[in-house]
Design an enzyme around this catalytic site. Sequence first.
Site, PDB file in Angstrom:
ATOM      1  N   TYR A   1      -2.682  11.035   1.386  1.00 59.24           N
ATOM      2  CA  TYR A   1      -3.216  10.846   0.039  1.00 59.24           C
ATOM      3  C   TYR A   1      -3.152  12.154  -0.748  1.00 59.24           C
ATOM      4  CZ  TYR A   1      -4.934   6.113   0.769  1.00 59.24           C
ATOM      5  OH  TYR A   1      -5.011   4.765   0.973  1.00 59.24           O
TER       6      TYR A   1
ATOM      7  N   ASP B   1       0.850  -1.175   0.000  1.00 55.88           N
ATOM      8  CA  ASP B   1       0.000   0.000   0.000  1.00 55.88           C
ATOM      9  C   ASP B   1       0.901   1.246   0.000  1.00 55.88           C
ATOM     10  OD1 ASP B   1      -3.084   0.655   0.394  1.00 55.88           O
ATOM     11  OD2 ASP B   1      -2.002   2.038   1.689  1.00 55.88           O
TER      12      ASP B   1
ATOM     13  N   HIS C   1      -5.285  -7.658   0.652  1.00 58.10           N
ATOM     14  CA  HIS C   1      -4.437  -6.481   0.614  1.00 58.10           C
ATOM     15  C   HIS C   1      -3.595  -6.318   1.877  1.00 58.10           C
ATOM     16  CE1 HIS C   1      -3.262  -2.613  -0.956  1.00 58.10           C
ATOM     17  NE2 HIS C   1      -3.695  -1.986   0.117  1.00 58.10           N
TER      18      HIS C   1
END
Length: 388
Positions: free
Chosen positions: A307, A178, A358
């Site tokens: 982000y 990630d 994930h």
Amino acid sequence: MAPMPYRIHVPEEVLDDLNHRLQRVRWPDQPEHTDWERGTELKYLQSLVTYWRDQFDWRTQEARLNRFYHFRSRIDGIDIHFVYERGKGPNPLPLILTHGWPDSFLRYEKIIPLLTDPASYGGRAEDAFDVIVPSVPGFGFSSRPSHPGTNNAQVAELWAKLMTEELGYKKFAAAGGDIGSGVTRYLAANHPELLYGIHLTDIGIIRSLMNASGEELSAEEREYQQAALAWVAQEGGYMSIQSTRPQTLAYGLSDSPVGLASWILEKLRAWSDCNGDLDQKYTKDELLTHIMIYWVTNTAGSSAHMYYENAHTLPPLGYIEVPTALALFKKDILPPPKAWAKQNLNITRWTTLPRGGHFTAMEEPELMAKDLWEFFRSFRASHQTAKG
């Protein structure tokens, strides 16, 4: 200054405030005959919050986490929290593991013993690692950045200083998934001389392929493009708001523990290999401990800002020459086209693992540990030379 020992201890007033909020939740409606397709399902969340309020014991989880050796170092004005566990073997290889969102350093909690003491878990003592698991700035017990600019590339610079200047390693290994995949790739791109190799569990969303015209792409790349566009349209709402308006989101997530839990749980369910049932993969205590890390440190907002920074301030990333392993877990998001990966990274190991999603080391620590043991085995001799 040497790293300072650190012990997790949440003030009692923070826990009292949380309990007060959990006693006074205002619940929304959910349309009849709907489940998780519109977001976190109401009855599931109500059940978990009841457990959180009446049975979950943070002090028990806190004591469990404190069985590891925790430290903090101040680097470039940022306090970096990290777990540092020494390997039990003849030649432990230093390995820094970087987490992502919406997890934390807890992503690697289950795998740390397997990596530091492989002989006790079916491995070989000579495959042991010194394991370093930092909290990314703005996550967990690292400090929250007060200025813009903390992106994957900047975190990679902090990690280089942590490993060399603070911990004294001349060369080391790195792995991540990630956000941690991005940090690890920038570390390899900008400091190849420091790294034996890198191990990744994903490459994230490949924007260049998403935005390319179909004529430019191979059949495999077109298939990836279609899958990525569909995934972003259906699952990417969180990414859009965190990349554009994280501050707006931060108020609700910082003020409501139930809102925060809903935001995190929906992704844990969607991205894990759990067949839509979180209880198949995680205990209630595991889920709530992950949520608590964000709540007690007030990092829901600061982690979302990562982000924004990655969308607006990241420099381009060129070809990565450092030897790279890619371990693809069966139910993870958007596996990259193999040809593209080989054009952009020095792929020397490509593994497809039979299960897991994930959150890799949280879900399948044994599978991931084995892949790390095997990939880094070939670097052990050169590590012994570097130490000598």
